[in-house]
Write a protein that holds these residues in place. Structure first.
Motif, short mmCIF file in Angstrom:
data_model
loop_
_atom_site.label_atom_id
_atom_site.label_comp_id
_atom_site.label_asym_id
_atom_site.label_seq_id
_atom_site.Cartn_x
_atom_site.Cartn_y
_atom_site.Cartn_z
N ARG A 147 0.85 -1.17 -0.13
CA ARG A 147 -0.16 -0.03 0.07
C ARG A 147 0.85 1.33 -0.11
NH1 ARG A 147 -5.12 1.02 3.75
NH2 ARG A 147 -5.71 -0.82 2.40
N LEU A 148 1.95 1.31 0.95
CA LEU A 148 2.77 2.47 0.91
C LEU A 148 3.42 2.57 -0.57
CD1 LEU A 148 4.60 2.22 4.42
CD2 LEU A 148 3.33 4.25 3.30
N LEU A 149 3.97 1.66 -1.15
CA LEU A 149 4.49 1.71 -2.36
C LEU A 149 3.64 2.26 -3.52
CD1 LEU A 149 7.00 1.49 -4.21
CD2 LEU A 149 6.36 -0.85 -4.72
N THR A 150 2.38 1.66 -3.59
CA THR A 150 1.48 2.34 -4.36
C THR A 150 1.15 4.02 -3.95
OG1 THR A 150 0.26 0.16 -4.25
CG2 THR A 150 -1.27 2.23 -5.21
N GLN A 151 1.06 4.36 -2.97
CA GLN A 151 1.15 5.82 -2.58
C GLN A 151 2.18 6.09 -3.09
OE1 GLN A 151 -0.20 5.14 1.59
NE2 GLN A 151 -2.11 5.94 1.27
N ALA A 152 3.36 5.68 -2.64
CA ALA A 152 4.67 6.50 -3.14
C ALA A 152 4.73 6.55 -4.56
CB ALA A 152 6.00 5.49 -2.71
N MET A 153 4.17 5.54 -5.33
CA MET A 153 4.10 5.77 -6.87
C MET A 153 2.98 6.90 -7.29
SD MET A 153 6.25 3.82 -8.57
CE MET A 153 7.38 2.42 -8.13
N GLY A 154 2.17 7.03 -6.56
CA GLY A 154 1.03 8.09 -6.51
C GLY A 154 1.78 9.52 -6.68
N THR A 155 2.90 9.62 -6.03
CA THR A 155 3.58 10.83 -6.22
C THR A 155 4.46 11.14 -7.30
OG1 THR A 155 5.61 10.03 -5.17
CG2 THR A 155 4.03 10.62 -3.49
N GLU A 160 -0.03 15.24 -4.33
CA GLU A 160 -0.11 15.70 -3.01
C GLU A 160 -0.87 15.00 -2.27
OE1 GLU A 160 -1.16 19.73 -0.61
OE2 GLU A 160 -1.88 19.59 -2.57
N HIS A 161 -2.11 14.30 -2.48
CA HIS A 161 -2.87 13.41 -1.78
C HIS A 161 -2.02 12.34 -1.39
CE1 HIS A 161 -6.31 11.25 -0.31
NE2 HIS A 161 -5.91 10.15 -1.14
N CYS A 162 -1.29 11.66 -2.38
CA CYS A 162 -0.49 10.30 -2.06
C CYS A 162 0.64 10.68 -1.00
CB CYS A 162 0.20 9.75 -3.43
SG CYS A 162 -1.32 9.17 -4.52
N LEU A 163 1.16 11.83 -1.11
CA LEU A 163 2.36 12.22 -0.33
C LEU A 163 1.96 12.40 1.09
CD1 LEU A 163 5.06 13.66 0.39
CD2 LEU A 163 3.78 15.65 0.10
N HIS A 164 0.56 12.75 1.39
CA HIS A 164 -0.06 12.67 2.88
C HIS A 164 0.30 11.13 3.33
CE1 HIS A 164 -0.33 16.94 3.44
NE2 HIS A 164 -0.82 16.99 2.07
N GLY A 165 -0.17 10.32 2.42
CA GLY A 165 -0.20 8.75 2.87
C GLY A 165 1.41 8.11 3.28
N ILE A 166 2.38 8.97 2.80
CA ILE A 166 3.73 8.27 3.03
C ILE A 166 4.53 9.16 3.68
CG2 ILE A 166 3.52 6.81 0.63
CD1 ILE A 166 5.69 9.12 -0.25
N LEU A 167 4.29 10.36 3.90
CA LEU A 167 5.18 11.37 4.47
C LEU A 167 5.98 11.18 5.64
CD1 LEU A 167 6.34 14.21 3.67
CD2 LEU A 167 4.42 15.13 4.63
N THR A 168 5.37 10.32 6.63
CA THR A 168 6.06 10.25 7.81
C THR A 168 6.10 8.75 8.17
OG1 THR A 168 4.02 10.36 9.22
CG2 THR A 168 5.31 12.40 8.81
N ALA A 169 6.23 7.64 6.86
CA ALA A 169 6.39 6.29 7.03
C ALA A 169 7.74 6.16 7.47
CB ALA A 169 6.03 5.92 5.72
N ASP A 170 8.16 5.20 8.14
CA ASP A 170 9.44 4.91 8.62
C ASP A 170 10.16 3.63 7.84
OD1 ASP A 170 7.98 2.83 9.48
OD2 ASP A 170 8.62 2.85 11.57
N ARG A 171 10.14 4.09 6.54
CA ARG A 171 10.69 3.07 5.51
C ARG A 171 11.88 3.89 4.72
NH1 ARG A 171 7.16 1.09 7.94
NH2 ARG A 171 6.03 -0.88 7.26
N ASP A 172 13.06 3.30 4.54
CA ASP A 172 14.10 3.76 3.81
C ASP A 172 13.67 4.24 2.50
OD1 ASP A 172 15.63 3.42 6.19
OD2 ASP A 172 16.48 1.63 5.54
N TRP A 173 12.81 3.41 1.73
CA TRP A 173 12.85 3.53 0.44
C TRP A 173 11.71 4.99 0.24
CZ3 TRP A 173 7.68 2.48 -0.42
CH2 TRP A 173 7.01 1.50 0.43
N ILE A 174 11.18 5.42 1.32
CA ILE A 174 10.38 6.29 0.98
C ILE A 174 10.84 7.62 0.64
CG2 ILE A 174 8.52 8.00 2.24
CD1 ILE A 174 7.35 5.20 1.36
N ALA A 175 12.05 8.06 1.35
CA ALA A 175 12.84 9.20 1.28
C ALA A 175 13.05 9.91 -0.20
CB ALA A 175 14.51 9.00 1.88
N PRO A 176 13.61 8.75 -1.24
CA PRO A 176 13.69 9.19 -2.53
C PRO A 176 12.40 9.99 -3.31
CG PRO A 176 14.09 6.86 -2.48
CD PRO A 176 13.90 7.35 -1.18
N PHE A 177 10.98 9.30 -2.88
CA PHE A 177 9.97 9.91 -3.37
C PHE A 177 9.64 11.40 -2.72
CE2 PHE A 177 9.19 5.37 -3.81
CZ PHE A 177 8.92 5.30 -5.14
#
Length: 186
Positions: free
Chosen positions: A67-75, A84-101
């Motif tokens: 789910r997080l990766l789907t939202q990240a791809m939405g960015t 912007e909507h998808c960003l709010h779903g991932i912004l504070t997730a504690d996964r290393d791979w979120i940072a590049p998005f």
């Protein structure tokens, strides 16, 4: 240039399937690749996607990291409101791979997205963003050049000093995390 996906090990079980699903639902081929490194592993995601269905609806069909990766791809969606909507779903997730998005969004032209990242900067995991900044100096430099370019082109009147531009403030905060934090996992 055709997008060639590369996923860190933790995303390989579902990343390729998700990209295939997005590609099948896209009005245009996925072109352009954003390359980075996450904990020493190559990670390449689309520069932009043109997925027809609502990505938040697709994300709701998945759980956890899928789910997080789907939202990240939405960015990476062509519509800034979807990004912007998808960003709010991932912004504070504690996964290393979120940072590049998240960092990639700071080098784009939608100032409201940069403002959202800036507003959340104190909730970003410093160890994740510090590791990303240290591991990806070229990515960070390219993102900064893009932010400066968008500031110069569209926001120079609103923010007289480029260091007051929200994307630049957020980038500086992430860069400081990288300079100030020693990663205990290394």
């Amino acid at each position: 240039m055709t997008y060639l996906p590369e996923f860190p090990t933790c995303l390989r079980p579902f990343g390729p399937e998700l990209i295939a699903r997005i590609s099948a639902a896209s009005a245009h081929p996925i072109l352009g690749t954003v390359r980075s490194s996450v904990r020493g592993e190559a990670f390449a995601f689309p520069r932009r996607i043109y997925c027809r269905p609502s990505l938040p609806a697709v994300a709701a069909q998945y759980a956890d990291d899928a789910r997080l990766l789907t939202q990240a791809m939405g960015t990476r969606h062509w519509d800034g409101h979807v990004r912007e909507h998808c960003l709010h779903g991932i912004l504070t997730a504690d996964r290393d791979w979120i940072a590049p998005f998240v960092v990639q969004l700071l080098g784009e032209y939608v100032v409201e997205i940069a403002e959202a990242i800036l507003a959340a900067k104190d909730r970003l995991d410093p160890s994740i963003y510090a590791a990303f900044a240290r591991e990806n100096p070229q990515f960070m430099a390219t993102t900064e050049r893009r932010a400066v370019s968008y500031w110069n082109c569209y926001f120079r009147e609103r923010y007289r000093d480029r260091e007051d531009y929200p994307a630049m403030i957020a980038l500086r905060a992430i860069q400081q995390m990288g300079a100030a934090t020693i990663d205990p996992r290394r």
